[in-house]
Design an enzyme around this catalytic site. Sequence first.
Site, short mmCIF file in Angstrom:
data_model
loop_
_atom_site.label_atom_id
_atom_site.label_comp_id
_atom_site.label_asym_id
_atom_site.label_seq_id
_atom_site.Cartn_x
_atom_site.Cartn_y
_atom_site.Cartn_z
N GLU A 151 0.91 -1.24 0.09
CA GLU A 151 -0.04 0.07 -0.02
C GLU A 151 0.87 1.15 -0.06
O GLU A 151 0.55 2.21 -0.77
CB GLU A 151 -0.96 0.05 1.29
CG GLU A 151 -1.84 -1.22 1.13
CD GLU A 151 -2.84 -1.24 -0.15
OE1 GLU A 151 -3.03 -0.36 -0.80
OE2 GLU A 151 -3.12 -2.42 -0.46
N HIS A 154 1.87 1.89 -3.52
CA HIS A 154 0.93 2.54 -4.35
C HIS A 154 1.11 4.26 -4.10
O HIS A 154 1.22 5.00 -4.99
CB HIS A 154 -0.44 2.23 -3.81
CG HIS A 154 -1.23 1.08 -4.54
ND1 HIS A 154 -0.84 0.81 -5.82
CD2 HIS A 154 -1.60 0.04 -4.04
CE1 HIS A 154 -1.46 -0.30 -6.13
NE2 HIS A 154 -1.87 -0.78 -5.13
#
Length: 290
Positions: A151, A154
Site C-alpha cells: 500500500e 501505491h
Amino acid sequence: MGKRIFYFLLTNILVLATITIIFTLIPGTWNYIQADGTLHLGTLLIFSAIIGFTGSFISLAISRWMAKRMMGVRVINPEKPMSEYERAVVEKVHRLSRAAGLMHMPEVGIYDSREVNAFATGPSKKRSLVAVSTGLLQEMDDAVEGVIAHEVAHVANGDMVTMTLLQGIVNTFVVFLARIAAFIVSRFVKEELAPIVHFIAIILFQIVFSVLGSLVVFAYSRHREFHADRGGADLAGKDKMRHALECLRMYTNRVRGDETSISTLKINGAKKSSIFSTHPNLDERIERLA
C-alpha cells in the site's frame, strides 16, 4: 463480479451524464455544431476534456474523505495514546513510508471488517491514507508488513493521481467519440427528427464507449498491482511480500465486493480474474515475484 462491474459502469456513466447536462444547460457556451451543420472538432475536444476530467478530479479530491465514510475508517492519531496493535501498524506505515522516500507520512486507519485486506488512497502523496482491516490484523502475523509495504508503494508511485489522469483521458474520448458517432447517425434521419435522434444516440454511444473504455482502466489497474507488489518487495523484502500474497490467497472468500470504487484500491481482489477485473489473480502475482 457482475454486480461490481455494473455499479462501476453505471456510476461512471451517470457522472458523465450529469456533467454533460450541466454544461449543456449553459446556453451558447459549447456550441460545437456550427451554423452550417458541421462539427467544430476543436471546440468538441475542449468540451469533452472539461467533462471528462472534471468528474475524475472531483473524485480524486474527495477520495480520502469518501473512503473514510464508506469504510468506516477510524484514523489513528499518533499524538494520542494508542493500543499495542495500533502502535505497531502506525510504526510499520511510517517506517516503510520513510524507506519509500515519502516526506509526509500517510494517515493511518483501521476499519472494522472480517475481510483480510488493506487499501491506500488520497489526492496526493502529502494527503494520503493507508487503512487496514481488523480481519487483516487478526488473521495475519508478520505478513502484515508485506501488505502495508504494498500500500505504501501505491502512495509512493502516485497511483491514485495516475489512475485519475487515465480515467480523465478515457472519459474525454468517450464523450468526444460518442458525440461524433451521434452526429453521424443524426445525418441519416429527417431534419425535424435529427435533434432527438442525436440526443438519444449520444446516450447510447456513451454507454458503449464507457464499457470499452473501462477495459483500459481495468487493464491498467491490474498492471499497477504488479508494480505495487514489486515496490512492496523492495521495501519489505521479496520473501515478506510473497508471504503476504500467499496469506491473502487463503482469504479471498472474505473480500467485500459491494463498493467498487474502494475495491479497486485494495490489495486483495476477487479470486478469479478476467478482463473486467481490477486485480490480477493472486497466483499470477505470486509467480511474478519469483
